[in-house]
Design a protein around this motif. Structure first.
Motif, PDB file in Angstrom:
ATOM      1  N   PHE A 225      -3.279 -13.732  -6.387  1.00 50.07           N
ATOM      2  CA  PHE A 225      -2.474 -14.920  -6.159  1.00 50.07           C
ATOM      3  C   PHE A 225      -1.656 -14.723  -4.894  1.00 50.07           C
ATOM      4  O   PHE A 225      -1.262 -13.605  -4.557  1.00 50.07           O
ATOM      5  N   ALA A 226      -1.370 -15.809  -4.216  1.00 51.49           N
ATOM      6  CA  ALA A 226      -0.570 -15.744  -3.001  1.00 51.49           C
ATOM      7  C   ALA A 226       0.912 -15.697  -3.349  1.00 51.49           C
ATOM      8  O   ALA A 226       1.355 -16.278  -4.354  1.00 51.49           O
ATOM      9  N   LEU A 227       1.674 -14.984  -2.509  1.00 50.46           N
ATOM     10  CA  LEU A 227       3.123 -14.946  -2.623  1.00 50.46           C
ATOM     11  C   LEU A 227       3.718 -15.942  -1.642  1.00 50.46           C
ATOM     12  O   LEU A 227       3.215 -16.117  -0.527  1.00 50.46           O
ATOM     13  N   GLU A 228       4.804 -16.560  -2.039  1.00 52.81           N
ATOM     14  CA  GLU A 228       5.394 -17.617  -1.226  1.00 52.81           C
ATOM     15  C   GLU A 228       5.822 -17.105   0.153  1.00 52.81           C
ATOM     16  O   GLU A 228       5.708 -17.809   1.160  1.00 52.81           O
ATOM     17  N   GLY A 229       6.297 -15.851   0.235  1.00 54.95           N
ATOM     18  CA  GLY A 229       6.755 -15.309   1.505  1.00 54.95           C
ATOM     19  C   GLY A 229       5.682 -14.569   2.276  1.00 54.95           C
ATOM     20  O   GLY A 229       5.974 -13.910   3.279  1.00 54.95           O
ATOM     21  N   GLY A 230       4.440 -14.646   1.831  1.00 55.54           N
ATOM     22  CA  GLY A 230       3.344 -13.941   2.474  1.00 55.54           C
ATOM     23  C   GLY A 230       2.858 -12.777   1.644  1.00 55.54           C
ATOM     24  O   GLY A 230       3.628 -12.137   0.932  1.00 55.54           O
ATOM     25  N   GLY A 231       1.573 -12.473   1.715  1.00 61.47           N
ATOM     26  CA  GLY A 231       0.984 -11.404   0.922  1.00 61.47           C
ATOM     27  C   GLY A 231       0.401 -11.928  -0.372  1.00 61.47           C
ATOM     28  O   GLY A 231       0.270 -13.146  -0.583  1.00 61.47           O
ATOM     29  N   GLU A 232       0.059 -11.006  -1.275  1.00 64.05           N
ATOM     30  CA  GLU A 232      -0.575 -11.416  -2.519  1.00 64.05           C
ATOM     31  C   GLU A 232      -0.188 -10.501  -3.670  1.00 64.05           C
ATOM     32  O   GLU A 232       0.348  -9.401  -3.471  1.00 64.05           O
ATOM     33  N   ALA A 233      -0.457 -10.980  -4.867  1.00 66.80           N
ATOM     34  CA  ALA A 233      -0.303 -10.213  -6.097  1.00 66.80           C
ATOM     35  C   ALA A 233      -1.664 -10.124  -6.759  1.00 66.80           C
ATOM     36  O   ALA A 233      -2.369 -11.134  -6.867  1.00 66.80           O
ATOM     37  N   ARG A 234      -2.043  -8.928  -7.204  1.00 67.58           N
ATOM     38  CA  ARG A 234      -3.350  -8.732  -7.832  1.00 67.58           C
ATOM     39  C   ARG A 234      -3.150  -8.189  -9.247  1.00 67.58           C
ATOM     40  O   ARG A 234      -2.367  -7.266  -9.466  1.00 67.58           O
ATOM     41  N   VAL A 235      -3.851  -8.781 -10.210  1.00 64.81           N
ATOM     42  CA  VAL A 235      -3.744  -8.363 -11.605  1.00 64.81           C
ATOM     43  C   VAL A 235      -4.395  -6.996 -11.772  1.00 64.81           C
ATOM     44  O   VAL A 235      -5.548  -6.784 -11.357  1.00 64.81           O
ATOM     45  N   LEU A 236      -3.671  -6.080 -12.392  1.00 66.55           N
ATOM     46  CA  LEU A 236      -4.149  -4.718 -12.592  1.00 66.55           C
ATOM     47  C   LEU A 236      -4.842  -4.568 -13.934  1.00 66.55           C
ATOM     48  O   LEU A 236      -4.493  -5.235 -14.919  1.00 66.55           O
ATOM     49  N   GLY A 237      -5.795  -3.645 -13.982  1.00 65.71           N
ATOM     50  CA  GLY A 237      -6.371  -3.238 -15.249  1.00 65.71           C
ATOM     51  C   GLY A 237      -5.411  -2.311 -15.978  1.00 65.71           C
ATOM     52  O   GLY A 237      -4.491  -1.738 -15.373  1.00 65.71           O
ATOM     53  N   ALA A 238      -5.605  -2.135 -17.271  1.00 67.13           N
ATOM     54  CA  ALA A 238      -4.687  -1.331 -18.065  1.00 67.13           C
ATOM     55  C   ALA A 238      -4.553   0.086 -17.543  1.00 67.13           C
ATOM     56  O   ALA A 238      -3.449   0.599 -17.330  1.00 67.13           O
ATOM     57  N   ASP A 239      -5.647   0.769 -17.280  1.00 64.14           N
ATOM     58  CA  ASP A 239      -5.597   2.156 -16.829  1.00 64.14           C
ATOM     59  C   ASP A 239      -5.007   2.267 -15.435  1.00 64.14           C
ATOM     60  O   ASP A 239      -4.231   3.171 -15.150  1.00 64.14           O
ATOM     61  N   GLU A 240      -5.359   1.354 -14.553  1.00 62.16           N
ATOM     62  CA  GLU A 240      -4.905   1.410 -13.174  1.00 62.16           C
ATOM     63  C   GLU A 240      -3.387   1.337 -13.081  1.00 62.16           C
ATOM     64  O   GLU A 240      -2.746   2.050 -12.323  1.00 62.16           O
ATOM     65  N   SER A 241      -2.776   0.477 -13.901  1.00 57.02           N
ATOM     66  CA  SER A 241      -1.330   0.303 -13.843  1.00 57.02           C
ATOM     67  C   SER A 241      -0.599   1.425 -14.554  1.00 57.02           C
ATOM     68  O   SER A 241       0.382   1.952 -14.087  1.00 57.02           O
ATOM     69  N   ARG A 242      -1.100   1.817 -15.695  1.00 51.28           N
ATOM     70  CA  ARG A 242      -0.375   2.790 -16.509  1.00 51.28           C
ATOM     71  C   ARG A 242      -0.394   4.180 -15.904  1.00 51.28           C
ATOM     72  O   ARG A 242       0.577   4.915 -15.999  1.00 51.28           O
ATOM     73  N   ASP A 243      -1.503   4.555 -15.274  1.00 50.66           N
ATOM     74  CA  ASP A 243      -1.573   5.891 -14.697  1.00 50.66           C
ATOM     75  C   ASP A 243      -0.495   6.106 -13.648  1.00 50.66           C
ATOM     76  O   ASP A 243      -0.022   7.215 -13.444  1.00 50.66           O
ATOM     77  N   ALA A 244      -0.077   5.029 -12.996  1.00 51.59           N
ATOM     78  CA  ALA A 244       0.906   5.161 -11.914  1.00 51.59           C
ATOM     79  C   ALA A 244       2.287   5.493 -12.444  1.00 51.59           C
ATOM     80  O   ALA A 244       3.110   6.035 -11.716  1.00 51.59           O
ATOM     81  N   THR A 245       2.583   5.175 -13.703  1.00 51.37           N
ATOM     82  CA  THR A 245       3.924   5.428 -14.230  1.00 51.37           C
ATOM     83  C   THR A 245       3.921   6.448 -15.361  1.00 51.37           C
ATOM     84  O   THR A 245       4.928   6.668 -15.999  1.00 51.37           O
ATOM     85  N   ALA A 246       2.774   7.072 -15.621  1.00 54.60           N
ATOM     86  CA  ALA A 246       2.719   8.040 -16.712  1.00 54.60           C
ATOM     87  C   ALA A 246       3.628   9.235 -16.435  1.00 54.60           C
ATOM     88  O   ALA A 246       4.192   9.796 -17.339  1.00 54.60           O
TER      89      ALA A 246
END
Length: 246
Positions: A225-246
């Motif tokens: 999805f596009a961000l109003e100020g420029g750039g984008e947001a991408r939906v993460l998979g469960a493993d992809e997101s959780r591994d970053a904060t484990a």
């Protein structure tokens, strides 16, 4: 016994109390604000059970309470993990707090660290992902917050309808943000220039991860999805997101 303790965000309590009072019809019920007389905390992390055991505090199973006498009062402990992260909530009389803190001998958790864990595990919080307009199914709380086999309750019809359709209007997702780093919670997510969701919590870090509520049909891994100020947001998979904060 003859009393119930209702643990809520202070902002939620201010909205909930008038609703509860409307349903006091035949029974003798009194409401008391106990926020000044009790202390509440959260013990978080893999060493939590060990620290509690060393302090002589029982470690209940997930979703279960334990009560232990403490410093002339009762210490109430609830095992309520944040996703995969072990977590114990505790409540005790405010004057007993120093003795518990001394026995536990733990570090105070920085709010930013707690937010990173919460975002990584997609745990909704009041005032961010949750308010009086959010359905439990949108925040993925249907298995913990709703009893579909109980009797009638306010708001039952839309909740049950969404459950049986299998798709509430919106759904909580983890996203990674690429672009505007000055975003605030509530920032819209756009598709073809139209808002289809909003950012709810932003955790500090590189890359920047966040929680968002988006249209149910678009709450799939890889959707962007596009961000109003420029750039984008991408939906993460469960493993992809959780591994970053484990």
């Amino acid at each position: 016994g003859e009393a119930l303790a209702l643990d809520q965000d202070a902002r939620a309590a201010a909205l909930a109390l008038p609703v509860l009072e409307r349903y006091v019809i035949a029974d003798d019920v009194e409401f008391e604000d106990a926020s000044e007389t009790v202390a509440r905390g959260l013990l978080l992390g893999s060493a939590s059970a060990e620290r509690l055991a060393q302090a002589g505090v029982p470690t209940p199973e997930p979703g279960v309470f334990a009560t232990v006498p403490w410093d002339g009062g009762d210490l109430l402990v609830l095992r309520r993990d944040l996703g995969r992260v072990p977590a114990y909530e505790w409540v005790l009389p405010a004057p007993s707090l120093p003795s518990l803190a001394e026995r536990l001998a733990v570090d105070v958790l920085a709010p930013a660290v707690l937010e990173a864990v919460r975002v990584g595990e997609a745990v909704p919080a009041y005032g961010y992902e949750l308010d009086e307009q959010t359905m439990p199914l949108e925040a993925r709380l249907e298995h913990r917050a709703v009893a579909f086999d109980k009797g009638c309750y306010p708001g039952q019809e839309p909740v049950v309808m969404a459950h049986h359709r299998g798709k509430p209007a919106n759904l909580l997702v983890r996203v990674v943000l690429d672009g505007d780093t000055s975003l605030e919670p509530g920032a819209p997510l756009l598709r073809d220039g139209r808002p289809i969701g909003r950012v709810t919590t932003i955790a500090p870090g590189t890359p920047t991860r966040a929680l968002a509520l988006v249209r149910h049909a678009l709450a799939e891994e890889g959707q962007s999805f596009a961000l109003e100020g420029g750039g984008e947001a991408r939906v993460l998979g469960a493993d992809e997101s959780r591994d970053a904060t484990a």
